[in-house]
Scaffold this active site. Structure first.
Site, PDB file in Angstrom:
ATOM      1  N   ARG A 331      32.012  15.731 -14.344  1.00 51.44           N
ATOM      2  CA  ARG A 331      32.169  16.899 -13.585  1.00 51.44           C
ATOM      3  C   ARG A 331      33.080  17.720 -14.588  1.00 51.44           C
ATOM      4  O   ARG A 331      33.508  18.849 -14.163  1.00 51.44           O
ATOM      5  CB  ARG A 331      32.854  16.625 -12.566  1.00 51.44           C
ATOM      6  CG  ARG A 331      32.363  15.804 -11.442  1.00 51.44           C
ATOM      7  CD  ARG A 331      31.371  16.854 -10.465  1.00 51.44           C
ATOM      8  NE  ARG A 331      30.853  16.126  -9.652  1.00 51.44           N
ATOM      9  CZ  ARG A 331      31.500  15.975  -8.252  1.00 51.44           C
ATOM     10  NH1 ARG A 331      32.630  16.260  -8.221  1.00 51.44           N
ATOM     11  NH2 ARG A 331      30.867  15.257  -7.415  1.00 51.44           N
ATOM     12  N   ASP A 490      41.453  16.070  -1.754  1.00 46.92           N
ATOM     13  CA  ASP A 490      42.483  15.784  -2.722  1.00 46.92           C
ATOM     14  C   ASP A 490      43.689  16.486  -2.315  1.00 46.92           C
ATOM     15  O   ASP A 490      44.964  16.152  -2.973  1.00 46.92           O
ATOM     16  CB  ASP A 490      42.177  16.684  -4.130  1.00 46.92           C
ATOM     17  CG  ASP A 490      41.287  15.996  -4.990  1.00 46.92           C
ATOM     18  OD1 ASP A 490      41.447  14.693  -4.992  1.00 46.92           O
ATOM     19  OD2 ASP A 490      40.390  16.378  -5.864  1.00 46.92           O
ATOM     20  N   HIS A 640      30.853  20.577  -0.252  1.00 44.75           N
ATOM     21  CA  HIS A 640      30.550  19.179  -0.380  1.00 44.75           C
ATOM     22  C   HIS A 640      30.585  18.661   1.063  1.00 44.75           C
ATOM     23  O   HIS A 640      29.581  17.926   1.485  1.00 44.75           O
ATOM     24  CB  HIS A 640      31.672  18.618  -1.185  1.00 44.75           C
ATOM     25  CG  HIS A 640      31.453  17.138  -1.405  1.00 44.75           C
ATOM     26  ND1 HIS A 640      31.932  16.663  -2.517  1.00 44.75           N
ATOM     27  CD2 HIS A 640      31.041  16.209  -0.698  1.00 44.75           C
ATOM     28  CE1 HIS A 640      31.747  15.222  -2.799  1.00 44.75           C
ATOM     29  NE2 HIS A 640      31.170  14.987  -1.296  1.00 44.75           N
TER      30      HIS A 640
HETATM   31  C1  GLC Z   1      36.957  18.232  -5.922  1.00 48.36           C
HETATM   32  C2  GLC Z   1      37.142  17.098  -6.558  1.00 48.36           C
HETATM   33  C3  GLC Z   1      36.696  15.946  -5.380  1.00 48.36           C
HETATM   34  C4  GLC Z   1      37.202  16.200  -3.924  1.00 48.36           C
HETATM   35  C5  GLC Z   1      37.366  17.787  -3.626  1.00 48.36           C
HETATM   36  C6  GLC Z   1      38.080  17.872  -2.357  1.00 48.36           C
HETATM   37  O1  GLC Z   1      35.529  18.620  -5.525  1.00 48.36           O
HETATM   38  O2  GLC Z   1      36.191  16.788  -7.679  1.00 48.36           O
HETATM   39  O3  GLC Z   1      36.932  14.684  -5.899  1.00 48.36           O
HETATM   40  O4  GLC Z   1      36.678  15.361  -3.322  1.00 48.36           O
HETATM   41  O5  GLC Z   1      37.594  18.676  -4.749  1.00 48.36           O
HETATM   42  O6  GLC Z   1      39.178  17.964  -2.602  1.00 48.36           O
END
Ligand code: GLC
Length: 796
Positions: A331, A490, A640
């Site tokens: 990443r 995070d 995501h």
């Molecule tokens: C970023 C980090 C990932 C985390 C996401 C939400 O995409 O790379 O690990 O889950 O942020 O905090």
């Protein structure tokens, strides 16, 4: 407003206006050498590790955002006028330019002053060289005298050294020119060189940056190009190195010429060999064709044809591409993360490696092994690690003259205080997915070490059990999994507080593991973990329902997070989607929760992560309360988890909702509104600015995000419903009722399945009949390698 269009036949995105509202990135390279480049040829090249083996320099966070790059200048030798093929850095009128991003190559083109020129950047398979294939055509109707200049700025390998304390950078690297090859020597490392050459004998060269640009100038208006002469010193030690070669041409009206620059890994000898290999235009054409074949093979594992044209474009080409790039390069190589970190993030890699197993089983296998070796025997993963730490022969790291003590291996293995509660749980499901896709049950038996060297090596299967036991053990006062340093989010830092999302993720991992144990005939384990599953599901049922949605968790003081009584952070996307995915609480509550998600988190661009965004700092909840409202984890449309909502809606049987959510996030669907979206329409971005921010709707951080892999996984396996099982293939779609069906070709374990889904009763979900080669079946059997079959799935 649009800046370009998708050319699906060529698998390209064509940028007709190169002055896009943001830099639009592409990745070139498929193996060791990697280029991160945008539509104006800005960007950088590295070899394997962006942090430790940078080849060309990139000025992070600079203005403009994409400097320097891999540039070709043209000069009219009669008038002295000069320009660059990729618009920047000379920035002649933008109407003269176009760019095309393809799969692992980019093409920049311009027609200026009657001269058409094209620069194609790509890295052939099996060769550590970036080719700059240049075509020039005189369309001016009269004879012309043209000069061509290349330019790239070479970097120190160590990005840290290249960005601070230039005491070493400026005095421990040098360059020389001989036999048509520029060689950069990184004198502080053993045997460390880069080369730059071309398929012609140059009329001039330059190896020193300031002698090319001029001391008070930049790549925008280089003095050497302005004068039309390169007059380099044959060798120079220290300073900043560049790669400039010059060639003069006379072109008759209508005449074309083609030439190639080559930037690569290794010294002069390697450069001379590569020069010989790619001097012939046929070799370059074949190398580009081989790259296309490489991607066609990947695409052949699943091609879909649905009534949703954007979905077809994204899943057949761009989402697959993005997901593969994440697995290949991790990443940390982008314009945002400029390689300042390296290695693998535990949770990110675990998820990435789950999503493209059909098209890249080897790389996913390699990643799974790296992750398993970075598992601490207590059952948590090392949050950020370098696979090299656990290889037989550790790669020697840079020895700085500034005394930095050499770390002990044990110092890599962080304690529980730095563990994230979700990291390793993802791995269990990735491993089961790998075995489902490949059928390779022996993978479960493979013996691998743990990160803590004193722990005895164990099978992959036992590694999984350690992970599950960790989550089972690490619960808080309500019996819900502790949040620890963070969970998937995070910025949600609950420590000993509890994370609903992780308990649901635990249930999902348990469910996958139980199925694996059953498949492997390990009935005792299956029974044991079923009991764990039941107990965990019961605690979740009894603890986490708030009335209209599910809680996000509890602070370490036991205060619930994400309740109707909260003024901020009332509803959270992660816990609600995962509650549905984990199952066990019935569809009624699931539907209600997802209705609340839509009501509180819905926007035209997708679902926000939480709402209302936090404005009051609360360290019991975490750093999320210190992020500005509407950005990133604090109420942005974080991409995501959006596909988790597609999975949840598909499981609930609401195909119209799943597709509607898909469409809102779909980058291609915003192609004609890129003045609003700003980021590239061929890549999912990490987030889109949320309602509580003035820049609502702007997408940020392309390519390097788990939303690539998850978009692919969720859309193909849940909306289209094409899923591998341990002993069969499932096709169980959840689609909008108005779809009359769709078709797909899936390659699974070496056989080809030509799938046709028919929806005569206009339902969303529910398979009435499956026919394989015309015969009714309960499930789709695994065919022999090389076989092809027709699968007809009738819904309703
Ligand atoms: C970023 C980090 C990932 C985390 C996401 C939400 O995409 O790379 O690990 O889950 O942020 O905090």
């Amino acid at each position: 407003m649009r800046y370009g269009y998708f050319d699906n036949d060529k698998c390209e995105y064509v940028i007709e206006r190169v002055d896009t509202p943001m830099s639009w990135t592409n990745y070139i390279g498929t193996e060791g050498l990697v280029g991160v480049l945008n539509q104006t040829a800005g960007g950088y090249l590295f070899y394997k590790r962006a942090e430790h083996h940078r080849i060309t320099r990139f000025r992070g966070n600079a203005v403009p955002t994409d400097r320097p790059g891999h540039y070709v200048y043209l000069r009219d030798d009669e008038t002295g006028d000069y320009w660059s093929i990729s618009w920047q850095p000379t920035a002649k009128p933008v109407e003269c330019y176009k760019a095309r991003h393809g799969l692992s190559y980019s093409v920049f083109s311009c027609e200026y002053s009657g001269i058409y020129a094209e620069q194609t950047l790509f890295i052939p398979r099996g060769a550590d060289v970036e080719l700059w294939d240049v075509k020039i055509e005189n369309r001016s109707g009269r004879p012309r005298k043209i000069s061509v200049f290349s330019y790239a700025e070479l970097s120190w390998h160590q990005i840290n050294g290249d960005n601070k304390n230039f005491q070493s950078t400026l005095y421990c690297a040098g360059a020389s020119y001989k036999d048509g090859v520029i060689e950069q020597e990184l004198h502080y490392e053993e045997n460390s060189f880069q080369f730059f050459t071309a398929d012609f004998d140059p009329d001039g060269f330059e190896i020193e940056r300031e002698r090319f640009t001029g001391i008070w100038r930049s790549e925008n208006n280089p003095e050497a190009v302005e004068k039309g002469v390169l007059n380099g010193r044959a060798a120079w030690q220290g300073g900043n190195q560049c790669t400039a070669l010059h060639k003069r041409f006379a072109l008759d009206s209508g005449q074309q010429t083609r030439l190639c620059f080559m930037l690569g890994q290794g010294g002069r000898e390697a450069g001379l060999a590569i020069r010989k290999q790619f001097a012939c235009t046929l070799a370059r054409d074949e190398a580009l064709a081989a790259l296309a074949a490489f991607w066609r093979e990947k695409q052949s594992h699943l091609q879909i044809n649905t009534p949703n044209a954007n979905m077809n474009t994204m899943l057949n080409i761009w989402t697959l591409y993005q997901s593969e790039i994440n697995v290949m390069f991790s990443r940390f190589a982008s314009f945002i993360e400029v390689g300042g970190r390296t290695g693998l993030g535990y949770r990110d890699t675990s998820q990435d490696a789950m999503c493209v197993i059909p098209s890249n089983p080897q790389k996913c296998h390699e990643r799974l092994i790296q992750l398993l070796k970075a598992l601490v025997s207590e059952g948590y993963g090392l949050h950020l690690f370098e696979p090299e730490w656990f290889e037989e022969k550790p790669v020697s790291t840079f020895k700085s003259p500034t005394i930095v003590p050499t770390p002990e291996r044990t110092s890599f293995v962080h304690g529980i205080e730095d563990a994230c509660s979700d990291d390793a749980l993802w791995l269990v499901s990735s491993i089961t997915e790998y075995i489902r896709e490949t059928g390779d049950a022996t993978f479960a038996e493979m013996i691998l070490p743990y990160a803590d060297a004193e722990a005895a090596p164990d099978s992959v299967y036992e590694h999984c059990k350690k992970i599950l036991r960790f989550s089972q053990r690490m619960v808080g006062s309500h019996g819900i999994c502790q949040g620890l340093k963070a969970d998937w989010n995070d910025c949600l830092n609950l420590g000993g507080g509890e994370s609903a999302m992780v308990s649901y993720l635990f249930l999902w991992a348990l469910d996958n593991f139980i199925k694996l144990a059953e498949f492997l005939g390990k009935s005792e384990d299956a029974a044991h973990f079923k009991k764990v599953h039941e107990d965990t599901a019961k605690v979740c049922r009894e603890t986490l329902w708030d009335g209209k949605w599910y809680l996000r968790g509890f602070t370490k003081n036991g205060r619930p997070i994400g309740t109707d009584a909260d003024k901020e952070g009332k509803v959270h996307l992660e816990s609600n989607t995962w509650a549905v995915i984990a199952g066990g609480d019935g569809p009624e509550k699931g539907k209600k929760a997802m209705d609340s998600v839509e009501e509180y988190l819905g926007t035209p661009y997708g679902l926000m992560l939480n709402a209302p965004a936090y404005t009051v700092i609360d360290d019991d909840v975490g750093f999320v309360t210190r992020v500005y409202p509407g950005l990133k984890e604090n109420g942005a449309i974080f991409s995501h988890p959006n596909p988790w909502a597609w999975v949840a809606e598909s499981l609930l049987g609401r195909g119209d909702r799943a597709m509607n959510l898909y469409d809102r996030l779909c980058p291609a669907a915003w192609n004609d509104q890129c003045d609003l979206r700003k980021a590239e329409p061929y890549s999912t971005c990490q987030f889109i600015t949320g309602k509580d921010h003035p820049a609502f709707g702007e997408a940020r951080h392309p390519f390097m995000t788990g939303s690539g892999g998850w978009s692919y996984f969720a859309a193909t396996q849940y909306i289209l419903g094409i899923r591998p099982e341990f002993d069969s293939l499932t096709v169980d779609p959840c689609i909008p009722p108005e779809w009359e069906g769709f078709s797909a070709v899936r390659r699974f374990r070496g056989a080809e399945y030509k799938i046709t889904v028919k929806n005569p009763k206009n339902v969303s979900k529910g398979v009435r009949e499956v026919l394989v080669n015309g015969e009714k079946c309960d499930r789709i059997p695994i065919m022999k390698v090389g076989e092809s079959c027709n699968v007809e799935v009738i819904l309703g």
